[in-house]
Write a protein that holds these residues in place. Structure first.
Motif, PDB file in Angstrom:
ATOM      1  N   LEU A 132      17.481  37.850  56.434  1.00  0.00           N
ATOM      2  CA  LEU A 132      16.486  36.791  56.585  1.00  0.00           C
ATOM      3  C   LEU A 132      17.096  35.393  56.540  1.00  0.00           C
ATOM      4  N   LYS A 133      18.261  35.272  55.969  1.00  0.00           N
ATOM      5  CA  LYS A 133      18.872  33.947  55.786  1.00  0.00           C
ATOM      6  C   LYS A 133      19.060  33.258  57.145  1.00  0.00           C
ATOM      7  N   GLY A 134      18.530  32.045  57.230  1.00  0.00           N
ATOM      8  CA  GLY A 134      18.659  31.271  58.462  1.00  0.00           C
ATOM      9  C   GLY A 134      17.653  31.625  59.540  1.00  0.00           C
ATOM     10  N   ALA A 137       7.305  32.289  60.332  1.00  0.00           N
ATOM     11  CA  ALA A 137       6.072  31.625  60.750  1.00  0.00           C
ATOM     12  C   ALA A 137       5.086  31.516  59.594  1.00  0.00           C
ATOM     13  N   VAL A 138       4.450  30.355  59.485  1.00  0.00           N
ATOM     14  CA  VAL A 138       3.312  30.147  58.583  1.00  0.00           C
ATOM     15  C   VAL A 138       2.205  29.512  59.419  1.00  0.00           C
ATOM     16  N   SER A 139       0.987  29.489  58.882  1.00  0.00           N
ATOM     17  CA  SER A 139      -0.086  28.873  59.678  1.00  0.00           C
ATOM     18  C   SER A 139       0.162  27.376  59.802  1.00  0.00           C
ATOM     19  N   ARG A 140       0.191  26.690  58.649  1.00  0.00           N
ATOM     20  CA  ARG A 140       0.569  25.279  58.589  1.00  0.00           C
ATOM     21  C   ARG A 140       1.262  25.027  57.260  1.00  0.00           C
ATOM     22  N   LEU A 141       2.083  24.015  57.206  1.00  0.00           N
ATOM     23  CA  LEU A 141       2.733  23.657  55.958  1.00  0.00           C
ATOM     24  C   LEU A 141       1.658  23.255  54.943  1.00  0.00           C
ATOM     25  N   GLY A 142       1.763  23.814  53.738  1.00  0.00           N
ATOM     26  CA  GLY A 142       0.785  23.524  52.701  1.00  0.00           C
ATOM     27  C   GLY A 142      -0.370  24.498  52.648  1.00  0.00           C
ATOM     28  N   ASN A 170      14.077  28.730  58.056  1.00  0.00           N
ATOM     29  CA  ASN A 170      13.475  27.788  59.000  1.00  0.00           C
ATOM     30  C   ASN A 170      11.997  28.137  59.182  1.00  0.00           C
ATOM     31  N   PHE A 171      11.110  27.228  58.766  1.00  0.00           N
ATOM     32  CA  PHE A 171       9.678  27.484  58.861  1.00  0.00           C
ATOM     33  C   PHE A 171       9.111  26.886  60.144  1.00  0.00           C
ATOM     34  N   LEU A 172       8.245  27.656  60.793  1.00  0.00           N
ATOM     35  CA  LEU A 172       7.553  27.199  61.990  1.00  0.00           C
ATOM     36  C   LEU A 172       6.048  27.292  61.753  1.00  0.00           C
ATOM     37  N   GLN A 173       5.320  26.241  62.103  1.00  0.00           N
ATOM     38  CA  GLN A 173       3.866  26.251  61.999  1.00  0.00           C
ATOM     39  C   GLN A 173       3.304  26.933  63.244  1.00  0.00           C
ATOM     40  N   ALA A 174       2.780  28.135  63.045  1.00  0.00           N
ATOM     41  CA  ALA A 174       2.383  28.934  64.203  1.00  0.00           C
ATOM     42  C   ALA A 174       0.887  29.232  64.268  1.00  0.00           C
TER      43      ALA A 174
END
Length: 333
Positions: free
Chosen positions: A128-130, A134-139, A162-166
């Motif tokens: 998983l490193k790097g 995906a998350v819905s939105r930050l926060g 690396n987080f992506l707002q998806a």
């Protein structure tokens, strides 16, 4: 004769009409915010709507969907909704940050429910490193919970992921299926769909974690509890009765699954068994679950906040003491 009948019918409408208007006027209107797609508390809410339980308790509830918990919190902070039945962690974050004075009055599910799904090229945790998660939105709750789980696996979410707002679960599943992201939380009702694509596998079922966590529940502004206590009580009566129907009448749950496109009997039964087990007959907020949610927040005030100051258990305690819950399940039995 026709004129007499017409006059009689008109008189009947004139007599009945005001009564109908009065009955409608007695319904208390309220805008309820929620996030997340079908399943879990959304199915519970739809049962309440199908069974006319809001109306039974003199309520006219308009449920408004938000595609992420962070947007839901903005609506709550702005006074656009009167209550939320989703995303307890994000609601607690509003409270501890001082943005809004809220109280948690019910916790319908006191554990994590989502499944951590990864692309098949990720064999173990180290892989998983790097990677792109995906998350819905930050926060939002998906972001908060994802980071908490990653920290429990000894990752530094800020530096190693690396987080992506998806967006919500369906869009996260699409991003997973086409390879735009490498991992994401998927809700139980979406798991069979993503597995059918053969792109991914389950890395962890968060429900198996030995953790009390106030994930789904009902939150109100403190001022509304103080000034409209009876309205809050009736809302909670409706949720408690809805839970009893879900837990004792599987066909009601299967009907809402059918409506959302989940028609395979084996999938329905698996989802029903999981959700019926998670929904709490007596959904009172508990300090351990609230503390679990607080521990997942990153706001500095969350470290010193006390669960007791963030919840109001008095109304559900009154409902329990009245024998209402026991009567529901005796009647079902």
């Amino acid at each position: 004769m026709k004129k007499i009948l017409a006059l009689s019918f008109g008189l009947l409408l004139w007599i009945a009409g005001p009564r109908i208007v009065i009955a409608q006027a007695q319904l208390t209107s309220l805008v309820l915010g929620h996030s997340g797609g079908a399943g879990l508390t959304s199915d519970l809410r739809r049962i309440i709507e199908r069974e006319k339980i809001w109306e039974k308790y003199g309520l006219n509830v308009k449920a408004v969907y938000f595609n992420s918990g962070s947007v839901l919190t903005q609506a709550m902070a702005g006074g656009n909704i009167a209550a939320s039945d989703s995303d307890v962690p994000a609601m607690l974050n509003l409270s501890v940050s001082g943005v809004a004075d809220l109280k948690l009055v019910a916790v319908t599910i006191n554990r994590l429910e989502h499944i951590f799904v990864v692309r098949k090229n990720i064999v173990n945790l180290e892989d998983l490193k790097g990677k792109r998660v995906a998350v819905s939105r930050l926060g939002s709750a998906s972001d908060i919970v994802t980071r908490m789980v990653l920290r429990s696996w000894k990752f530094d979410p800020e530096k190693e992921i690396n987080f992506l707002q998806a967006g919500n679960t369906p869009t996260r599943m699409t991003a997973l299926a086409v390879g735009h992201v490498d991992a994401a939380l998927v809700s139980p009702e979406g798991l069979h769909k993503i597995m059918a694509t053969a792109c991914c596998r389950v890395l962890a079922d968060l429900a198996e974690l030995p953790l009390d966590y106030a994930r789904f529940g009902v939150t109100f502004p403190t001022s509304l509890i103080r000034t409209q206590r009876d309205t809050v009580r009736r809302i909670l009566l409706a949720y408690v009765e809805g839970i009893s129907i879900y837990k004792t009448r599987p066909t009601a749950a299967y009907a809402v699954m059918d409506e959302s496109g989940i028609k395979e009997p084996t999938v329905q039964k698996e989802l029903y068994d999981r959700t019926a087990k998670s929904l709490r007959q007596y959904p009172i907020p508990e300090p351990n679950g609230v503390q679990g949610a607080l521990d997942s927040l990153t706001h500095p005030n969350a470290k010193t906040a006390k669960p007791a100051g963030l919840m109001d258990t008095s109304i559900l305690e009154e409902i329990k003491k009245s024998g209402f819950i026991d009567k529901l399940y005796r009647r079902a039995g």
